[in-house]
Design a protein around this motif. Structure first.
Motif, PDB file in Angstrom:
ATOM      1  N   ASN A   1       0.850  -1.182   0.000  1.00 41.61           N
ATOM      2  CA  ASN A   1       0.000   0.000   0.000  1.00 41.61           C
ATOM      3  C   ASN A   1       0.887   1.233   0.000  1.00 41.61           C
ATOM      4  O   ASN A   1       1.613   1.467   0.957  1.00 41.61           O
ATOM      5  N   GLN A   2       0.856   2.007  -1.066  1.00 42.16           N
ATOM      6  CA  GLN A   2       1.654   3.228  -1.145  1.00 42.16           C
ATOM      7  C   GLN A   2       0.807   4.413  -0.699  1.00 42.16           C
ATOM      8  O   GLN A   2      -0.187   4.745  -1.344  1.00 42.16           O
ATOM      9  N   ARG A   3       1.203   5.042   0.390  1.00 43.31           N
ATOM     10  CA  ARG A   3       0.513   6.242   0.863  1.00 43.31           C
ATOM     11  C   ARG A   3       1.195   7.463   0.268  1.00 43.31           C
ATOM     12  O   ARG A   3       2.424   7.584   0.320  1.00 43.31           O
ATOM     13  N   LEU A   4       0.386   8.358  -0.294  1.00 49.22           N
ATOM     14  CA  LEU A   4       0.906   9.583  -0.899  1.00 49.22           C
ATOM     15  C   LEU A   4       0.295  10.793  -0.205  1.00 49.22           C
ATOM     16  O   LEU A   4      -0.910  10.825   0.065  1.00 49.22           O
ATOM     17  N   ILE A   5       1.130  11.790   0.068  1.00 46.47           N
ATOM     18  CA  ILE A   5       0.675  13.070   0.596  1.00 46.47           C
ATOM     19  C   ILE A   5       1.041  14.117  -0.444  1.00 46.47           C
ATOM     20  O   ILE A   5       2.219  14.290  -0.767  1.00 46.47           O
ATOM     21  N   ASP A   6       0.028  14.773  -0.988  1.00 44.95           N
ATOM     22  CA  ASP A   6       0.231  15.734  -2.079  1.00 44.95           C
ATOM     23  C   ASP A   6       1.048  15.119  -3.214  1.00 44.95           C
ATOM     24  O   ASP A   6       1.928  15.752  -3.790  1.00 44.95           O
ATOM     25  N   GLY A   7       0.767  13.847  -3.514  1.00 45.92           N
ATOM     26  CA  GLY A   7       1.403  13.159  -4.634  1.00 45.92           C
ATOM     27  C   GLY A   7       2.780  12.599  -4.366  1.00 45.92           C
ATOM     28  O   GLY A   7       3.379  11.963  -5.237  1.00 45.92           O
ATOM     29  N   GLU A   8       3.311  12.780  -3.152  1.00 41.72           N
ATOM     30  CA  GLU A   8       4.648  12.294  -2.800  1.00 41.72           C
ATOM     31  C   GLU A   8       4.552  11.195  -1.743  1.00 41.72           C
ATOM     32  O   GLU A   8       3.646  11.219  -0.902  1.00 41.72           O
ATOM     33  N   PRO A   9       5.487  10.211  -1.759  1.00 41.89           N
ATOM     34  CA  PRO A   9       5.460   9.166  -0.728  1.00 41.89           C
ATOM     35  C   PRO A   9       5.460   9.759   0.682  1.00 41.89           C
ATOM     36  O   PRO A   9       6.189  10.709   0.968  1.00 41.89           O
ATOM     37  N   ALA A  10       4.608   9.200   1.520  1.00 40.86           N
ATOM     38  CA  ALA A  10       4.479   9.680   2.895  1.00 40.86           C
ATOM     39  C   ALA A  10       5.710   9.338   3.708  1.00 40.86           C
ATOM     40  O   ALA A  10       6.408   8.355   3.440  1.00 40.86           O
ATOM     41  N   HIS A  11       5.962  10.143   4.723  1.00 38.52           N
ATOM     42  CA  HIS A  11       7.062   9.894   5.648  1.00 38.52           C
ATOM     43  C   HIS A  11       6.636   8.794   6.613  1.00 38.52           C
ATOM     44  O   HIS A  11       5.499   8.763   7.083  1.00 38.52           O
ATOM     45  N   ALA A  12       7.549   7.902   6.964  1.00 38.75           N
ATOM     46  CA  ALA A  12       7.251   6.759   7.825  1.00 38.75           C
ATOM     47  C   ALA A  12       6.741   7.168   9.200  1.00 38.75           C
ATOM     48  O   ALA A  12       5.942   6.455   9.804  1.00 38.75           O
ATOM     49  N   ASP A  13       7.178   8.310   9.711  1.00 39.30           N
ATOM     50  CA  ASP A  13       6.806   8.728  11.062  1.00 39.30           C
ATOM     51  C   ASP A  13       5.577   9.610  11.101  1.00 39.30           C
ATOM     52  O   ASP A  13       5.204  10.113  12.152  1.00 39.30           O
ATOM     53  N   ASP A  14       4.920   9.840   9.970  1.00 41.34           N
ATOM     54  CA  ASP A  14       3.804  10.756   9.900  1.00 41.34           C
ATOM     55  C   ASP A  14       2.480  10.004   9.829  1.00 41.34           C
ATOM     56  O   ASP A  14       2.038   9.619   8.744  1.00 41.34           O
ATOM     57  N   PRO A  15       1.818   9.779  10.979  1.00 44.12           N
ATOM     58  CA  PRO A  15       0.548   9.056  10.947  1.00 44.12           C
ATOM     59  C   PRO A  15      -0.619   9.904  10.463  1.00 44.12           C
ATOM     60  O   PRO A  15      -1.658   9.395  10.111  1.00 44.12           O
ATOM     61  N   THR A  16      -0.465  11.227  10.469  1.00 40.23           N
ATOM     62  CA  THR A  16      -1.549  12.116  10.044  1.00 40.23           C
ATOM     63  C   THR A  16      -1.046  13.027   8.933  1.00 40.23           C
ATOM     64  O   THR A  16       0.146  13.091   8.647  1.00 40.23           O
ATOM     65  N   ILE A  17      -1.963  13.759   8.332  1.00 40.04           N
ATOM     66  CA  ILE A  17      -1.570  14.700   7.293  1.00 40.04           C
ATOM     67  C   ILE A  17      -1.851  16.125   7.756  1.00 40.04           C
ATOM     68  O   ILE A  17      -2.685  16.351   8.619  1.00 40.04           O
ATOM     69  N   MET A  18      -1.132  17.070   7.178  1.00 37.10           N
ATOM     70  CA  MET A  18      -1.323  18.474   7.517  1.00 37.10           C
ATOM     71  C   MET A  18      -2.644  18.962   6.916  1.00 37.10           C
ATOM     72  O   MET A  18      -3.096  18.459   5.882  1.00 37.10           O
TER      73      MET A  18
ATOM     74  N   ARG B   1       6.867  -4.526  -4.561  1.00 36.06           N
ATOM     75  CA  ARG B   1       7.959  -4.363  -3.593  1.00 36.06           C
ATOM     76  C   ARG B   1       8.997  -3.360  -4.094  1.00 36.06           C
ATOM     77  O   ARG B   1       9.474  -2.510  -3.350  1.00 36.06           O
ATOM     78  N   ASN B   2       9.358  -3.440  -5.369  1.00 33.49           N
ATOM     79  CA  ASN B   2      10.407  -2.580  -5.898  1.00 33.49           C
ATOM     80  C   ASN B   2       9.982  -1.124  -6.043  1.00 33.49           C
ATOM     81  O   ASN B   2      10.812  -0.215  -5.914  1.00 33.49           O
ATOM     82  N   CYS B   3       8.721  -0.857  -6.303  1.00 28.63           N
ATOM     83  CA  CYS B   3       8.244   0.510  -6.513  1.00 28.63           C
ATOM     84  C   CYS B   3       7.706   1.157  -5.244  1.00 28.63           C
ATOM     85  O   CYS B   3       7.452   2.362  -5.215  1.00 28.63           O
ATOM     86  N   HIS B   4       7.526   0.383  -4.179  1.00 31.59           N
ATOM     87  CA  HIS B   4       7.025   0.898  -2.918  1.00 31.59           C
ATOM     88  C   HIS B   4       8.094   1.751  -2.244  1.00 31.59           C
ATOM     89  O   HIS B   4       9.253   1.343  -2.152  1.00 31.59           O
ATOM     90  N   THR B   5       7.700   2.952  -1.805  1.00 33.78           N
ATOM     91  CA  THR B   5       8.641   3.883  -1.188  1.00 33.78           C
ATOM     92  C   THR B   5       8.073   4.413   0.115  1.00 33.78           C
ATOM     93  O   THR B   5       6.916   4.833   0.158  1.00 33.78           O
ATOM     94  N   VAL B   6       8.894   4.403   1.159  1.00 35.50           N
ATOM     95  CA  VAL B   6       8.539   5.038   2.415  1.00 35.50           C
ATOM     96  C   VAL B   6       9.685   5.975   2.781  1.00 35.50           C
ATOM     97  O   VAL B   6      10.826   5.540   2.938  1.00 35.50           O
ATOM     98  N   ARG B   7       9.374   7.271   2.876  1.00 37.25           N
ATOM     99  CA  ARG B   7      10.406   8.244   3.234  1.00 37.25           C
ATOM    100  C   ARG B   7      10.790   8.089   4.686  1.00 37.25           C
ATOM    101  O   ARG B   7       9.944   7.965   5.561  1.00 37.25           O
TER     102      ARG B   7
END
Length: 195
Positions: free
Chosen positions: A158-175, A187-193
């Motif tokens: 599951n890729q979470r995006l915030i404003d179209g960019e991969p979400a940060h691992a420590d950010d459970p909420t959005i601004m 697996r290869n395309c999944h990104t967690v900042r």
């Protein structure tokens, strides 16, 4: 697919978002009704994407459901809504507390067929409890895959995006004002900042 027995059992339908979990759950419910079995369907209060008392799939299928609280022991109120149904379905299991495991065990011990669907991983690629626990105790498990939105390979994340960019691992909420969305990724395309 499933043996006809006099005992109950637990089936888990899992996988990443957009893999067809709820679609498969609804398919099994339709087959149970065709077989003349009574059905009860439950959804967590937290999930109201398809209406307050409906489960729904991304392809437009819907099924009426009873809403139950998903926190702590409140999930046990699910038992109060039963009236002898042979098949009990629970959608979005990942939004329930770990008490859902005990509820499912109790239902199966009571001779019922329990069908549970939910994603087994968070956007970080970590186990999304209680689904992995349900997988461990279930008699039947189906792990579905979607299609990676980046490369077209089978997707399991599951890729979470915030404003179209991969979400940060420590950010459970959005601004406030930020746009949150999700994609299926391999697996290869999944990104967690993690910066």
């Amino acid at each position: 697919m499933h043996a006809i027995t006099r005992s109950g059992w637990v089936e888990v339908i899992t996988g990443c978002m957009f893999s067809g979990k709820t679609e498969e759950l609804i398919r099994r419910l339709r087959r149970a009704e065709i077989a003349g079995q009574s059905v009860a369907v439950f959804t967590p209060a937290l999930d109201d994407r398809y209406g307050e008392t409906t489960i729904g799939s991304h392809d437009g299928q819907h099924w009426e459901a009873t809403v139950v609280e998903n926190d702590g022991e409140d999930v046990y109120e699910l038992l109060d809504h039963l009236n002898g149904e042979q098949v009990v379905a629970i959608d979005e299991a990942n939004f329930f507390s770990e008490d859902l495991v005990g509820v499912c065990e109790r239902l199966a011990a009571d001779g019922r067929r329990v069908i549970v669907s939910g994603t087994d991983q968070t956007f970080r690629g970590e186990p999304f409890d209680p689904v992995p626990q349900l997988v461990a105790l279930a008699e039947y498990v189906d792990k579905l895959q979607a299609i990676c939105t980046v490369c077209g390979e089978p997707a399991s994340r599951n890729q979470r995006l915030i404003d179209g960019e991969p979400a940060h691992a420590d950010d459970p909420t959005i601004m406030v004002g930020a746009e949150e969305s999700y994609q299926a990724r391999c697996r290869n395309c999944h990104t967690v900042r993690r910066d």
